[in-house]
Write a protein that holds these residues in place. Structure first.
Motif, PDB file in Angstrom:
ATOM      1  N   GLN A  16     -28.646  69.618 -30.235  1.00  0.00           N
ATOM      2  CA  GLN A  16     -28.391  69.826 -28.807  1.00  0.00           C
ATOM      3  C   GLN A  16     -28.073  68.537 -28.061  1.00  0.00           C
ATOM      4  OE1 GLN A  16     -28.199  72.879 -27.501  1.00  0.00           O
ATOM      5  NE2 GLN A  16     -28.708  73.776 -29.474  1.00  0.00           N
ATOM      6  N   ARG A  17     -28.003  67.421 -28.756  1.00  0.00           N
ATOM      7  CA  ARG A  17     -27.732  66.135 -28.119  1.00  0.00           C
ATOM      8  C   ARG A  17     -26.688  65.386 -28.936  1.00  0.00           C
ATOM      9  NH1 ARG A  17     -29.758  62.708 -31.686  1.00  0.00           N
ATOM     10  NH2 ARG A  17     -31.653  63.195 -32.820  1.00  0.00           N
ATOM     11  N   PRO A  18     -26.055  64.398 -28.346  1.00  0.00           N
ATOM     12  CA  PRO A  18     -25.117  63.597 -29.148  1.00  0.00           C
ATOM     13  C   PRO A  18     -25.883  62.835 -30.236  1.00  0.00           C
ATOM     14  CG  PRO A  18     -24.868  63.137 -26.789  1.00  0.00           C
ATOM     15  CD  PRO A  18     -26.085  63.996 -26.950  1.00  0.00           C
ATOM     16  N   SER A  19     -25.243  62.607 -31.354  1.00  0.00           N
ATOM     17  CA  SER A  19     -25.873  61.808 -32.407  1.00  0.00           C
ATOM     18  C   SER A  19     -26.119  60.394 -31.899  1.00  0.00           C
ATOM     19  CB  SER A  19     -24.977  61.753 -33.646  1.00  0.00           C
ATOM     20  OG  SER A  19     -24.932  62.995 -34.281  1.00  0.00           O
ATOM     21  N   ARG A  20     -27.226  59.832 -32.356  1.00  0.00           N
ATOM     22  CA  ARG A  20     -27.527  58.449 -32.002  1.00  0.00           C
ATOM     23  C   ARG A  20     -26.609  57.516 -32.782  1.00  0.00           C
ATOM     24  NH1 ARG A  20     -33.885  58.877 -33.189  1.00  0.00           N
ATOM     25  NH2 ARG A  20     -33.001  60.128 -34.875  1.00  0.00           N
ATOM     26  N   SER A  21     -26.521  56.299 -32.332  1.00  0.00           N
ATOM     27  CA  SER A  21     -25.742  55.295 -33.050  1.00  0.00           C
ATOM     28  C   SER A  21     -26.502  54.877 -34.309  1.00  0.00           C
ATOM     29  CB  SER A  21     -25.503  54.071 -32.174  1.00  0.00           C
ATOM     30  OG  SER A  21     -26.714  53.363 -31.978  1.00  0.00           O
ATOM     31  N   TYR A  22     -25.802  54.240 -35.204  1.00  0.00           N
ATOM     32  CA  TYR A  22     -26.421  53.723 -36.421  1.00  0.00           C
ATOM     33  C   TYR A  22     -27.576  52.795 -36.053  1.00  0.00           C
ATOM     34  CZ  TYR A  22     -26.982  51.077 -40.756  1.00  0.00           C
ATOM     35  OH  TYR A  22     -27.510  50.467 -41.866  1.00  0.00           O
ATOM     36  N   ASP A  23     -27.342  51.869 -35.151  1.00  0.00           N
ATOM     37  CA  ASP A  23     -28.362  50.886 -34.775  1.00  0.00           C
ATOM     38  C   ASP A  23     -29.586  51.549 -34.147  1.00  0.00           C
ATOM     39  OD1 ASP A  23     -26.744  48.789 -35.683  1.00  0.00           O
ATOM     40  OD2 ASP A  23     -25.762  48.588 -33.739  1.00  0.00           O
TER      41      ASP A  23
END
Length: 188
Positions: free
Chosen positions: A73-80
């Motif tokens: 339900q949310r955008p994927s987090r960044s790799y970092d």
């Protein structure tokens, strides 16, 4: 940094290859010795293979079955951001669950362990090609320490996890104690 499918594949290739390249430089005793109660290189290789296998399998499941884990339900987090969160979980004392803990490893197992590890790399590469960018963010998989995370984040985790264990192995090599001294400490 937010990685697209091709960047993820490149990162996965790099971390798998770097791990195997390093393990192949180790003498048998250094492949199997567990210095100071830490996992040996062989045990870390076994652990990585065990942790990657469910991910590579799940990428081949019909997507409808992955709905069991819910839709992101949310955008994927960044790799970092994912790496930072995982490091916090480790700092808080999280350890590998029983299913992912390695057994005793012998020198003769090295070729089979490397083949199995690289087989998982190839399965991931092949199956990743069938996923769209949107689906990498939509579907989730359960992680024993991180909870349900999007496929993209699970792939970030897989790449980082390989690198994390490689860094640990290299740190063991750089410690001021020789392997012969460590072997003597284990024996006596």
């Amino acid at each position: 940094m937010y990685l697209n499918q091709h960047e993820i594949q490149s990162l996965l290739n790099k971390t798998f290859d770097n791990f195997v390249d390093f393990v192949n430089t180790l003498q048998d005793i250094r492949f199997t010795a567990s210095p100071y109660g830490k996992w040996s290189a062989g045990q870390q290789l076994d652990h990585l293979t065990k942790s990657i296998r469910p991910v590579s399998s799940a990428l081949g499941f019909p997507k409808i079955t992955l709905l069991y884990f819910g839709v992101n339900q949310r955008p994927s987090r960044s790799y970092d951001t994912l790496v930072s969160h995982y490091q916090q979980v480790l700092t808080a004392g999280a350890k590998a669950t029983r299913a992912y803990q390695p057994g005793v490893i012998y020198p003769a197992q090295r070729p089979a362990l490397i083949r199995s590890f690289m087989n998982q790399k190839n399965k991931l590469a092949t199956k990743l090609l069938t996923w769209s960018e949107n689906d990498l963010d939509r579907y989730r998989l359960p992680h024993p320490l991180l909870g349900k995370i999007p496929i993209r984040e699970m792939l970030y985790y897989t790449a980082y996890h390989n690198q994390h264990h490689l860094t640990r192995l290299k740190d063991q090599e750089l410690q001021g104690h020789t392997w012969q001294n460590q072997l003597q400490q284990l024996i006596f």
